[in-house]
Design an enzyme around this catalytic site. Structure first.
Site, PDB file in Angstrom:
ATOM      1  N   HIS A   1       0.618  -0.919  -0.057  1.00 47.28           N
ATOM      2  CA  HIS A   1       0.260   0.092   0.033  1.00 47.28           C
ATOM      3  C   HIS A   1       0.873   1.551   0.611  1.00 47.28           C
ATOM      4  O   HIS A   1       0.272   1.865   0.006  1.00 47.28           O
ATOM      5  CB  HIS A   1      -0.706   0.184   1.198  1.00 47.28           C
ATOM      6  CG  HIS A   1      -2.041  -0.958   1.091  1.00 47.28           C
ATOM      7  ND1 HIS A   1      -1.611  -2.592   2.211  1.00 47.28           N
ATOM      8  CD2 HIS A   1      -2.694  -1.664   0.822  1.00 47.28           C
ATOM      9  CE1 HIS A   1      -2.311  -3.429   2.308  1.00 47.28           C
ATOM     10  NE2 HIS A   1      -3.316  -2.369   1.522  1.00 47.28           N
TER      11      HIS A   1
ATOM     12  N   HIS B   1       1.130  -1.846  11.588  1.00 50.50           N
ATOM     13  CA  HIS B   1       0.840  -1.418   9.724  1.00 50.50           C
ATOM     14  C   HIS B   1      -0.039  -0.521  10.180  1.00 50.50           C
ATOM     15  O   HIS B   1      -1.447  -0.554  10.092  1.00 50.50           O
ATOM     16  CB  HIS B   1       0.494  -2.817   9.134  1.00 50.50           C
ATOM     17  CG  HIS B   1       2.200  -3.576   9.237  1.00 50.50           C
ATOM     18  ND1 HIS B   1       2.565  -3.956   8.239  1.00 50.50           N
ATOM     19  CD2 HIS B   1       2.437  -4.226  10.145  1.00 50.50           C
ATOM     20  CE1 HIS B   1       3.691  -4.959   8.304  1.00 50.50           C
ATOM     21  NE2 HIS B   1       3.644  -4.770   9.902  1.00 50.50           N
TER      22      HIS B   1
HETATM   23 ZN   LIG Z   1      -0.103  -2.758   3.185  1.00 52.39          ZN
END
Ligand SMILES: [Zn+2]
Length: 211
Positions: A98, A164
């Site tokens: 991401h 995260h």
């Molecule tokens: Zn991620």
């Protein structure tokens, strides 16, 4: 209100050392801004593509760090063979799925086999692998493998605890989820009491990960 100049970092030298194509990143960010319905030319966003491009030169500097230069002059021959532990090394990385931050701390231990490394170098090794697009498991292993290959120690162990943002901000929104990964070589893998000594040490007086 105090004015903060966000454009101070990174230095031009740092940018030159990175292999980031600033213009290409700028163009891409501008496109993303348009694609999400923003006006890339409005005042607040005008310099955002440029800032982001420069920021990546810093956040992704790990790719071009020279490991030889990094450990230069910091390897010493010694007859010490007790466990060396450096704990609570903070790190900031970007998940490769991401491109959002994952943040936490790294604990490193090794048992020398005639060679030690200057303690200040261990956080630099962590930087070299965290300042990339990463997954936590691979980063953990890379740090352990690097120290193993560098020092040929009797054993090396690395534990990484991280949070995260791609889990906290989106998707399942598990705000307090923490992930722990480990990589062990040599005595830490084959000898349970050695491994336990390390794990006991890093949990002693440790506070929950806060970011
Ligand atoms: Zn991620």
């Amino acid at each position: 209100m105090e004015y903060i100049d966000f454009d101070d970092n990174p230095s031009n030298e740092q940018i030159a050392e990175s292999r980031i194509d600033l213009e290409m990143v700028e163009a891409a960010v501008k496109q993303i801004l348009g694609a999400v319905g923003e006006d890339p030319d409005r005042d607040g966003l005008k310099r955002t593509p440029e800032r982001i491009a420069r920021m990546y030169a810093e956040l992704l500097a790990g790719y071009t760090m020279d490991p030889g230069k990094l450990v230069n002059d910091a390897l010493f021959d010694v007859k010490y063979d007790e466990m060396v532990i450096v704990r609570d090394i903070e790190f900031y990385s970007l998940c490769e799925h991401h491109m959002l931050p994952f943040i936490g701390r790294v604990h490193v231990a090794y048992i020398p086999n005639g060679k030690v490394i200057g303690l200040s170098k261990i956080p630099r090794i962590v930087d070299m692998y965290s300042r990339r697009l990463q997954v936590q498991e691979r980063m953990t292993r890379q740090i352990a493998d690097f120290i193993r290959d560098l020092l040929d120690p009797q054993g090396v162990a690395v534990v990484v605890e991280a949070m995260h943002l791609c889990m906290s901000m989106r998707g399942v929104q598990k705000h307090n989820a923490r992930m722990t990964t480990s990589a062990m070589h040599g005595a830490f893998r084959s000898n349970a009491p050695t491994r336990q000594e390390f794990l006991d040490n890093i949990s002693r007086g440790s506070t929950p990960l806060q970011v």
